[in-house]
Design an enzyme around this catalytic site. Sequence first.
Site, PDB file in Angstrom:
ATOM      1  N   LYS A 190       0.888  -1.172   0.000  1.00 48.15           N
ATOM      2  CA  LYS A 190       0.000   0.000   0.000  1.00 48.15           C
ATOM      3  C   LYS A 190       0.918   1.212   0.000  1.00 48.15           C
ATOM      4  O   LYS A 190       1.391   1.660   1.030  1.00 48.15           O
ATOM      5  CB  LYS A 190      -0.869  -0.023   1.253  1.00 48.15           C
ATOM      6  CG  LYS A 190      -2.137   0.824   1.191  1.00 48.15           C
ATOM      7  CD  LYS A 190      -1.961   2.258   0.789  1.00 48.15           C
ATOM      8  CE  LYS A 190      -1.992   3.258   1.926  1.00 48.15           C
ATOM      9  NZ  LYS A 190      -1.790   4.645   1.411  1.00 48.15           N
ATOM     10  N   SER A 217       4.546   8.740  10.022  1.00 44.88           N
ATOM     11  CA  SER A 217       4.647   9.611  11.199  1.00 44.88           C
ATOM     12  C   SER A 217       4.542   8.809  12.499  1.00 44.88           C
ATOM     13  O   SER A 217       3.954   7.728  12.539  1.00 44.88           O
ATOM     14  CB  SER A 217       3.530  10.659  11.164  1.00 44.88           C
ATOM     15  OG  SER A 217       2.297  10.042  11.463  1.00 44.88           O
ATOM     16  N   GLU A 240       8.955   2.518  11.440  1.00 48.73           N
ATOM     17  CA  GLU A 240      10.040   3.467  11.152  1.00 48.73           C
ATOM     18  C   GLU A 240       9.390   4.831  11.080  1.00 48.73           C
ATOM     19  O   GLU A 240       8.615   5.098  10.168  1.00 48.73           O
ATOM     20  CB  GLU A 240      10.679   3.069   9.813  1.00 48.73           C
ATOM     21  CG  GLU A 240      12.006   3.675   9.583  1.00 48.73           C
ATOM     22  CD  GLU A 240      12.944   3.333  10.704  1.00 48.73           C
ATOM     23  OE1 GLU A 240      13.321   4.286  11.398  1.00 48.73           O
ATOM     24  OE2 GLU A 240      13.265   2.147  10.908  1.00 48.73           O
ATOM     25  N   CYS A 281      13.058  11.308   6.939  1.00 51.16           N
ATOM     26  CA  CYS A 281      13.061  11.084   8.384  1.00 51.16           C
ATOM     27  C   CYS A 281      14.465  11.297   8.929  1.00 51.16           C
ATOM     28  O   CYS A 281      14.640  11.533  10.114  1.00 51.16           O
ATOM     29  CB  CYS A 281      12.487   9.722   8.766  1.00 51.16           C
ATOM     30  SG  CYS A 281      12.837   8.425   7.643  1.00 51.16           S
ATOM     31  N   GLU A 335       9.039  17.431  14.909  1.00 45.18           N
ATOM     32  CA  GLU A 335       9.398  17.132  13.523  1.00 45.18           C
ATOM     33  C   GLU A 335       8.557  18.000  12.594  1.00 45.18           C
ATOM     34  O   GLU A 335       7.335  18.009  12.690  1.00 45.18           O
ATOM     35  CB  GLU A 335       9.154  15.650  13.207  1.00 45.18           C
ATOM     36  CG  GLU A 335       9.571  15.309  11.787  1.00 45.18           C
ATOM     37  CD  GLU A 335       9.450  13.826  11.447  1.00 45.18           C
ATOM     38  OE1 GLU A 335       8.389  13.250  11.707  1.00 45.18           O
ATOM     39  OE2 GLU A 335      10.429  13.269  10.906  1.00 45.18           O
TER      40      GLU A 335
HETATM   41  C1  UN1 Z   1      14.494   8.628   5.088  1.00 50.94           C
HETATM   42  O1  UN1 Z   1      15.151   9.493   5.650  1.00 50.94           O
HETATM   43  O2  UN1 Z   1      13.257   8.767   4.991  1.00 50.94           O
HETATM   44  O3  UN1 Z   1      19.775   7.868   4.705  1.00 50.94           O
HETATM   45  C2  UN1 Z   1      15.148   7.457   4.485  1.00 50.94           C
HETATM   46  C3  UN1 Z   1      19.277   8.303   3.700  1.00 50.94           C
HETATM   47  C4  UN1 Z   1      18.548   7.415   2.734  1.00 50.94           C
HETATM   48  C5  UN1 Z   1      17.308   6.846   3.334  1.00 50.94           C
HETATM   49  C6  UN1 Z   1      16.535   7.852   4.123  1.00 50.94           C
HETATM   50  N1  UN1 Z   1      19.412   6.372   2.290  1.00 50.94           N
HETATM   51  O4  UN1 Z   1      19.360   9.459   3.466  1.00 50.94           O
END
Ligand code: UN1
Length: 494
Positions: free
Chosen positions: A174, A228, A249, A283, A384
């Site tokens: 999804k 989130s 995550e 993230c 965030e």
């Molecule tokens: C994310 O930050 O949502 O470390 C993933 C990084 C990427 C993956 C980030 N390889 O910047």
Amino acid sequence: MTTFRNFIAGEWVAPSTGEYFDNVNPADARDVVGRFPKSTRADVDRAVESAWRGFAVWSRTPAPARGDVLRRVGDLLAARKEELAALMTREMGKPLQETRGDVQEGIDTAYYAATEGRRLFGHVVPSELRNKWAMTYRRPIGVCGLITPFNFPLAIPTWKAFPALLCGNAVILKPAEDVPHTATVLVEVLLEAGLPPEVIQLVHGMGETVGAALVEHPRVPVVSFTGSTETGSIVGQECGRRHKRLSLEMGGKNAQIVLDDADLDLALEGVLWGAFGTTGQRCTATSRLIVQAGVHDRFVAMLEARAKALRLGDGRQAGTDVGPLIHAASREKVESYVGVGAEQGAELVTGGRRAEGAGLEHGFFFEPTIFTGVTGGSRLDQEEIFGPVLSVIRVADADEAFRVNNGVKYGLSSSLYTRDLNVAFRAMQELDNGITYVNAPTIGAEAHLPFGGVKETGNGHREGGWEVYEFYSETKVCYVDYSGTLQRAQIDNY
Ligand code: UN1
């Protein structure tokens, strides 16, 4: 305009509702990428039924043969890299160099999975009894529901789907409703590579309906979610009630620390890339810059000049440094933090406005924004934002820098610029994050290493590298007693 479909039960099909949503280019909302299915629980139910049929075939396919399919997936992604990068930039906005990197992360993940098909090791362990063997192997679990975000439209689905598939599971994907086109091409590639059709299901739609249906479905025993922290906590409650295996995550409030002895030119490149790459929508984005007092003013001046020079635009145009935000609501959220900064006494150094110059009128652009004078514990330090907003915090020394870094509820990545080896090693040990970079920005995780965060960023699992294979498989323990007698463990030998 193209109308796209779900992939359920081995066929490209319309949603049961007959309803669709538009997917627009965030750099120019007049440009509609396509219409995508607004699916419901009924579509998810069909996908689950079919996925279990796929599982019956795939879980019995030898792991090296499963790996061969994933190697072909890597080859096909490599052959279609440019085409994929272009369509990803069109549907989510980040510049081509970044979407190319996103595709490369998918390719790397595919090749890693391919080789894992010839490892997927278990253990053979000495038994405490004579003429008895004890061993473990990795067993597939069943149907995995994968819920993925918009910011890495290819890499994150591949992080989840490829290890899940290599371990012998069937997958229901999804994707975020902002990036359904990329997910569609990924499924095409999996099928072209020879994945048995019912092993992969693609159900488009909204999180509240399709995502929730997957999370709540009694026959989806594994859920992996990136998004989130707020949504993750709902997903966690639902999965907890149903005893599902869950990988979460979630958010980050990542800091780059710059100490007085740092190479400032290097630290400058790092923070620009970390804070404004992907328009801050990672993230792992650098959303805090913690600077030691001795270099604070000089470094902020260097940063201000470079941030002002960043070029906003359509990510498909050469020379674009920063693309748009993903949609209007996300720009409104980012904008609201300008007021928050002002209320809490921070100083706006640059940005803080929608960018509406020539060519930007129809996109969700926001100027790279920097606040100084941010204090530990304030909202700019804690929350965030998921946009191009950097909060600068002045500290006296490394100890205070570490305290500020650790003083948030998140714990994904951190970065330290210093030439002092002792401080660098202390940081690796003392910073409460899943990933710490020394003399490199907070972004840039590599596909063959574990990825994830501590505290409210995650729930203890890792994606990427070797660890994720544990998540997508069960450890089975087998004992074989060839002594011909009843041997009682813990009793007969002692
Ligand atoms: C994310 O930050 O949502 O470390 C993933 C990084 C990427 C993956 C980030 N390889 O910047």
